[in-house]
Design an enzyme around this catalytic site. Structure first.
Site, short mmCIF file in Angstrom:
data_model
loop_
_atom_site.label_atom_id
_atom_site.label_comp_id
_atom_site.label_asym_id
_atom_site.label_seq_id
_atom_site.Cartn_x
_atom_site.Cartn_y
_atom_site.Cartn_z
N GLY A 55 18.91 3.36 10.67
CA GLY A 55 17.48 3.24 10.96
C GLY A 55 16.90 2.16 10.08
CB CYS A 82 23.58 2.58 8.22
SG CYS A 82 22.67 1.19 7.57
CE1 TYR A 83 15.92 5.88 6.15
CE2 TYR A 83 16.58 7.62 7.69
CZ TYR A 83 15.69 7.12 6.75
OH TYR A 83 14.58 7.84 6.41
CG HIS A 172 26.36 0.07 11.50
ND1 HIS A 172 25.48 0.98 12.02
CD2 HIS A 172 25.69 -0.61 10.54
CE1 HIS A 172 24.30 0.86 11.41
NE2 HIS A 172 24.40 -0.09 10.51
CD GLU A 174 27.44 2.48 14.65
OE1 GLU A 174 28.27 2.89 13.81
OE2 GLU A 174 26.26 2.22 14.35
CG ASP A 230 23.30 4.16 38.49
OD1 ASP A 230 24.46 4.00 38.09
OD2 ASP A 230 22.31 3.72 37.89
CE LYS A 369 25.21 0.83 36.22
NZ LYS A 369 23.98 1.15 36.96
#
Ligand code: XMP
Length: 513
Positions: A55, A82-83, A172, A174, A230, A369
């Site tokens: 954040g 992180c945050y 991070h 990710e 979709d 997605k």
């Protein structure tokens, strides 16, 4: 079957969705929740693990997002990123300070492999690159914690209290730039949280079909089909679940790409669903006569679409359920709610409650997605439907700058088809997120044969993106651009100049209007 759940608690980090996607790539179901979610609600959900996102704030700023300390006593494994790492340290008595040297980007990181989270990752070397983005750091870890990673400027790049199942990383994991980042997340969800890998689209399809059957009973279901990924996947799922009780309405507004309406019809005729194609092109084109403002175009198309759809719904008679193709990013984004309106999206999924039906079914509501595409494949949809690039609800109407005419629509359709063919010939379709032609409202002088021309300028747009919220212009080889350009100018009348759009998003958007 109830899925094992990992919760991503969002503290305003830009990678909240990415973390959730990574966890799901590890075969574990994951939901993003706001940090404001009451702790009692989190407990009731019985997550197997919790991940705190990053954040933009400083934990010592009183206005920054915080969380009740009780969460650390739940006995549920927590990974702070992180945050989230700083928040955990701060809440438990550690010290967080402004970095002496801020770290941003790829950073050499040293791992202590005797720790629980890194130790379980045999592929992780003692030193590897991680992705950092921080101006505060944990100067002192709380009592009971040990440091498990560091960098040159960050003494506590990783720390943990394995007894309390609390883990933290300043970097991070990710983000792709973190080497072995995905395996670190995998280690957390499997080794620390003890999750199994049960989340996959085969299981999802089975459960979703059962749930839809139970909900619908003998009722009638209506689906607005655009031919996009979709709504096509939602159609395939619903048709497996309720067969004949489903009717799909495809409103052809006349702004589809070349042959697109016929292709959609053919695909769904093959699929053996009740399929109604409404040719409403005259109606749409005449409503848009003289309209050149992008927002007016979008709103007019959105409204007109609903009218046509409603009329069809009335003809079908009492409809009990309406299917919407909402996907998880829409759900997460609508949770924040105060972003500025850049464009009024017309989405066939976004029908208002003006059709007379009992309930809405959103079978893709919890899927990203890429998961929707996998589900489509699982359900047997052909690749050309599953891997379609996104196409905006208002279609070519927002790719013709200024007033729309039939002549301009024909020019754009022909040019766009050539560009798509050349991208396909170069086998670039899967690398490029979206690629299309835009007919500008600009004319310029050219020379063809021995004569002067005064014709339209066409813009080609191609972007690489993972989420369509940000995008970079695609570095298409010049030879491919050249082929497309030569063909378009030679084969399409009224175009004598072609530009390639080299802006990213932001500051531009993907579509021109
Ligand atoms: P922008 O132009 O905002 O587009 O960068 C982001 C993505 O959204 C698509 N798009 C739409 N999709 N209805 C849709 O269903 C719309 O009204 C709409 N407008 C833009 C666009 O093609 C891109 O993928």
């Amino acid at each position: 079957m109830k899925n094992e759940l990992v919760i991503v608690l969002d503290f305003g980090g830009q990678y909240n969705q990415l973390i959730a996607r990574r966890v799901r790539e590890c075969g574990v179901y994951c939901e993003v929740r706001s940090y404001k979610t009451p702790l009692s609600e989190i407990k009731e959900l019985q997550p197997k693990g919790i991940i705190f996102t990053g954040g933009p704030n400083s934990v010592y700023d009183p206005a920054s997002p915080h969380i009740g300390k009780e969460i650390f006593e739940f006995g549920i494994p927590i990974l702070g990123i992180c945050y989230g790492a700083q928040l955990m340290a701060y809440a438990l008595g550690g010290t967080v300070e402004t970095c002496k040297v801020s770290e941003y980007g790829k950073t050499e990181t040293f791992y202590d492999k005797s720790g629980a989270i890194f130790g379980a990752v045999s592929e992780l070397p003692d030193r590897a690159v991680s992705w950092m983005s921080h101006t505060d750091y944990v100067a002192k870890v709380p009592e009971g914690f040990r440091i498990t990673a560091h960098t040159k400027d960050c003494p506590a790049a990783g720390f943990e209290n394995a007894d309390k199942k609390l883990y933290a990383v300043q970097f991070h994991p990710e983000v792709n730039h973190t080497q072995h980042g995905i395996i670190i997340i995998d280690s957390f969800v499997h080794n620390i949280c003890g999750c199994k890998s049960e989340w996959n689209m085969k299981n999802y399809a089975k459960t979703a079909i059962e749930q839809v059957r139970e909900k619908v009973g003998n009722g009638k279901v209506l689906l607005a089909l655009s031919g996009g990924v979709d709504s096509s996947v939602a159609c395939a799922l619903l048709s497996k679940a309720v067969g004949d009780q489903l009717t799909c309405v495809f409103v052809d507004h006349g702004f589809m790409r070349k042959n697109e309406g016929d292709e959609v019809e053919a695909a769904f005729k093959d699929w053996n669903v009740n399929f109604i194609r409404v040719d409403a092109s005259e109606r749409f084109i005449s409503r848009l006569e003289g309209v050149s403002d992008p927002e007016t175009k979008r709103k007019t198309i959105g409204e007109e679409f609903i009218r046509v759809f409603e009329a069809e719904a009335k003809k079908i008679g009492k409809v009990d359920f309406l299917v919407q193709g909402t996907i998880y990013p829409d759900v997460i984004e609508s949770g924040t709610g105060d972003a500025a309106v850049i464009k009024s999206h017309h989405n066939v999924g976004g029908l208002p409650a003006c059709v007379d039906f009992k309930e809405i079914i959103e079978p893709l509501r919890m899927l990203f997605k890429d998961e929707v595409r996998n589900l489509g494949t699982e359900l047997g949809l052909p690749d050309y439907l599953v891997w379609r690039q996104p196409f905006p609800g208002p279609g070519l109407a927002i790719r013709i700058i200024g007033e729309i005419t039939r002549e301009k629509l024909d020019i754009l359709r022909d040019a766009d088809l050539i560009f798509r063919e050349e991208i396909a010939n170069a086998h670039l379709e899967r690398e490029i997120g979206q690629y299309f032609a835009v007919l500008t409202n600009n004319r310029s002088v050219g020379v063809m044969g021995d004569g002067r021309t005064y014709d339209y300028t066409l813009a080609l747009r191609a972007v690489t993106t993972s989420d369509f919220m940000t995008a970079d212009f695609a570095r298409i080889p010049y030879e491919v651009l050249e082929k497309a350009s030569v063909r378009i100018v030679n084969e399409v009348k009224n175009i004598n100049r072609i530009c390639y759009d080299i802006t990213s998003k932001p500051p531009a958007t993907i579509e021109w209007e």
